[in-house]
Scaffold this motif. Structure first.
Motif, short mmCIF file in Angstrom:
data_model
loop_
_atom_site.label_atom_id
_atom_site.label_comp_id
_atom_site.label_asym_id
_atom_site.label_seq_id
_atom_site.Cartn_x
_atom_site.Cartn_y
_atom_site.Cartn_z
N TRP A 280 0.72 -0.64 -0.01
CA TRP A 280 -0.04 -0.44 0.35
C TRP A 280 1.06 1.29 -0.36
CZ3 TRP A 280 -1.62 -3.80 3.76
CH2 TRP A 280 -2.35 -4.93 2.92
N HIS B 198 -6.21 1.64 3.00
CA HIS B 198 -7.70 0.93 2.46
C HIS B 198 -8.78 1.14 3.62
CE1 HIS B 198 -5.48 -1.84 5.85
NE2 HIS B 198 -5.28 -1.09 5.98
N SER C 136 -9.45 -1.32 6.57
CA SER C 136 -9.25 -1.79 7.36
C SER C 136 -9.30 -1.14 8.61
CB SER C 136 -7.99 -2.80 7.23
OG SER C 136 -8.58 -3.58 6.00
N ARG D 125 -3.75 5.50 -2.73
CA ARG D 125 -3.00 4.90 -3.01
C ARG D 125 -1.91 5.86 -4.18
NH1 ARG D 125 -4.64 -1.57 -2.63
NH2 ARG D 125 -5.09 -1.16 -0.81
N GLU E 148 0.79 5.63 -6.35
CA GLU E 148 0.16 4.24 -7.51
C GLU E 148 0.59 5.07 -9.25
OE1 GLU E 148 -3.05 0.98 -7.79
OE2 GLU E 148 -2.23 1.43 -6.32
N GLU F 148 -6.40 2.95 -9.89
CA GLU F 148 -6.49 4.96 -9.66
C GLU F 148 -6.11 4.91 -8.58
OE1 GLU F 148 -7.80 7.52 -10.89
OE2 GLU F 148 -9.55 7.62 -12.75
N PHE G 70 -10.29 5.67 -5.13
CA PHE G 70 -11.28 4.81 -5.19
C PHE G 70 -11.59 3.67 -4.37
CE2 PHE G 70 -9.04 0.90 -3.04
CZ PHE G 70 -8.28 1.25 -2.69
N GLN H 45 -13.49 1.52 -1.43
CA GLN H 45 -13.49 -0.04 -1.26
C GLN H 45 -14.78 -0.35 0.24
OE1 GLN H 45 -10.06 -1.21 1.51
NE2 GLN H 45 -8.97 -1.99 -0.55
N GLU I 292 -15.56 -2.57 3.01
CA GLU I 292 -14.84 -3.14 4.04
C GLU I 292 -15.98 -4.41 5.24
OE1 GLU I 292 -11.58 -3.12 4.58
OE2 GLU I 292 -11.24 -4.10 6.90
N GLU J 231 -11.84 -11.43 -9.64
CA GLU J 231 -11.55 -11.45 -8.54
C GLU J 231 -12.29 -10.71 -7.57
OE1 GLU J 231 -7.49 -9.80 -6.57
OE2 GLU J 231 -8.68 -8.82 -5.66
N GLY K 119 -12.89 -3.36 -3.34
CA GLY K 119 -13.29 -2.17 -4.06
C GLY K 119 -14.63 -2.56 -4.68
C1 FA5 Z 1 -6.53 -4.95 0.65
O1 FA5 Z 1 -7.19 -4.11 0.52
C2 FA5 Z 1 -7.51 -5.17 2.16
N1 FA5 Z 1 -7.69 -4.16 3.06
C3 FA5 Z 1 -8.61 -6.01 1.57
C4 FA5 Z 1 -9.20 -6.98 3.11
C5 FA5 Z 1 -9.68 -6.56 4.50
C6 FA5 Z 1 -8.92 -8.19 3.08
C7 FA5 Z 1 -10.55 -7.39 5.34
C8 FA5 Z 1 -9.04 -9.23 4.30
C9 FA5 Z 1 -9.59 -8.64 5.24
P1 FA5 Z 1 -6.51 -4.80 -1.74
O2 FA5 Z 1 -4.88 -4.02 -1.08
O3 FA5 Z 1 -6.46 -5.95 -2.42
O4 FA5 Z 1 -6.50 -5.11 -0.43
O5 FA5 Z 1 -7.96 -3.96 -2.31
C10 FA5 Z 1 -8.74 -4.56 -2.13
C11 FA5 Z 1 -9.81 -4.72 -3.26
O6 FA5 Z 1 -9.24 -2.76 -3.23
C12 FA5 Z 1 -9.25 -4.76 -4.71
O7 FA5 Z 1 -9.45 -5.89 -4.75
C13 FA5 Z 1 -9.77 -4.31 -5.62
O8 FA5 Z 1 -11.43 -3.93 -6.50
C14 FA5 Z 1 -9.73 -2.74 -5.21
N2 FA5 Z 1 -8.31 -1.60 -5.44
C15 FA5 Z 1 -6.97 -1.52 -4.67
N3 FA5 Z 1 -5.78 -0.65 -5.26
C16 FA5 Z 1 -7.58 -0.21 -5.69
C17 FA5 Z 1 -6.90 0.68 -7.11
N4 FA5 Z 1 -5.48 0.85 -6.83
N5 FA5 Z 1 -8.02 1.56 -7.72
C18 FA5 Z 1 -8.83 1.12 -7.97
N6 FA5 Z 1 -9.29 -0.75 -7.07
C19 FA5 Z 1 -8.31 -0.70 -6.20
#
Ligand code: FA5
Length: 348
Positions: free
Chosen positions: A158, A178, A180, A205, A207, A214, A217, A219, A221, A290, A320
């Motif tokens: 992250w 995130h 979380s 993020r 990135e 993006e 974005f 999420q 939870e 996914e 997301g």
């Molecule tokens: C997490 O952020 C974890 N906090 C998720 C989690 C929560 C796991 C609770 C377990 C328990 P990750 O980095 O994979 O996980 O991001 C989760 C979702 O956020 C991704 O599947 C995607 O749908 C979305 N996401 C992540 N990065 C981006 C981005 N740069 N742009 C758009 N959507 C994104």
């Protein structure tokens, strides 16, 4: 007798002039000229004193009669002219309701807002309430309390936007990477009650922006904490969500994964909406998309939230909002969401 003749002549003249007055301002002039302070009929009344005594009562009576008749005729004419002017004004100002109107394009909710509201209603059916946590977060909540210490390689997952001013206790602040960290806030606030919440919100993020990524974005939870919660509850919740959101025929696949704040950790996929598992460009020919990261809440994280892991257990998931909506609506580029191009936004 000349006075009587003069009075009758004036009477006739006044009536003729009145008939020729066509506007309220012409009427005012008429009134000044005949009935006003220096008007001709008023002057006649003043002449009574200069007349022979025997004529005075008859002349005085006649002047009053003429005055009253002219006043009555004037009032009636004024009313008539006003009505005429009003109806002309109404006719001039009338709106032509047969003209076609200018079209007004009504606004509507943004696709992300629509998706979020749909998700809220799906999770409300399963007993989850919305819990909101801040976008600007303390480093401890975003990382340390979620079992991601400074040296932990998962911090690289992250890439972070840091905020220059420190928060309470000198802890560094950041834009949450995130949703979380909201888990810790919900647990600390709700202890010792069982919890069933969803935590929606924007994440940030540092990135590369691409068709799928993006730097801002949403999420969503989920967190459930209680006595005797198991992996089966987690998988059932994900399956139910996937079917309500993507349609009743979706298959869900669970894979093992890794997140520092869940143990065991999993990732959930659904069979590709477009090719139904056959393999296509959207699912990169795997047949699966996914949809969420998830797992059982790490005992250390439960403890950081104030819950004794020997007594309590919980599950958490996170996904997301834009990417699942892309899959559902066939949106090919995540950058279209916030590009403010109405040609895209009006389609939803
Ligand atoms: C997490 O952020 C974890 N906090 C998720 C989690 C929560 C796991 C609770 C377990 C328990 P990750 O980095 O994979 O996980 O991001 C989760 C979702 O956020 C991704 O599947 C995607 O749908 C979305 N996401 C992540 N990065 C981006 C981005 N740069 N742009 C758009 N959507 C994104």
């Amino acid at each position: 007798m000349r006075s009587f003749e003069e009075l009758e002549r004036l009477h006739g003249q006044a009536l003729a002039d009145l008939a020729g007055a066509l506007t309220t301002s012409a009427l005012e002039t008429w009134e000044d000229g005949y009935l006003g302070r220096k008007g001709q009929i008023t002057l006649q009344a003043r002449r009574v004193g200069q007349m022979p005594k025997e004529d005075r009562p008859a002349f005085g009576r006649r002047v009053n009669e003429v005055k009253q008749m002219l006043q009555g005729a004037y009032d009636a004419r004024l009313e008539e002219i006003r009505r005429g002017e009003l109806s002309r004004q109404l006719a001039d100002e009338a709106i032509d309701i047969t003209l076609p109107g200018r079209p007004v394009i009504p606004g509507h909710l943004h696709l992300t807002t629509q998706a979020l509201r749909e998700l809220y209603s799906i999770f409300a059916k399963m007993g989850f309430e919305v819990y909101e946590a801040p976008d600007v977060e303390l480093e401890a909540y975003n990382f340390d309390l979620l079992n991601i210490p400074e040296y932990h390689p998962a911090r690289d997952m992250w890439d972070t936007f840091w905020v220059q001013d420190a928060g309470e206790g000198g802890d560094r602040r950041l834009l949450r990477t995130h949703t979380s960290p909201g888990q810790i806030r919900a647990m600390r606030e709700r202890y010792p009650e069982p919890i069933r919440v969803i935590l929606p919100g924007k994440c940030y993020r540092y990135e590369q922006i691409t068709v799928r990524s993006e730097h801002q974005f949403y999420q969503l939870e989920g967190l459930a904490v209680g006595r005797g919660i198991t992996m089966t509850d987690l998988i059932g919740t994900i399956q139910q969500w996937a079917r309500l959101y993507y349609g009743p025929d979706r298959s869900v696949r669970i894979r093992s994964s890794y997140f520092p704040f869940t143990e065991p950790s999993i990732e959930a996929d659904i069979d590709c909406i477009l090719c139904h598992g056959e393999g296509c460009a959207v699912c990169k020919y795997s047949g699966w998309l996914e949809i969420a990261g998830a797992g059982m809440v790490q005992p250390v994280v439960l403890q950081n939230g104030g819950y004794d892991p020997d007594e309590w257990s919980g599950f958490a998931f996170g996904f997301g909002v834009e990417r699942p909506a892309m899959q559902k609506y066939g949106v090919k580029d995540i950058r279209w969401y916030y590009g403010n191009d109405l040609r895209f936004l009006r389609q939803f």
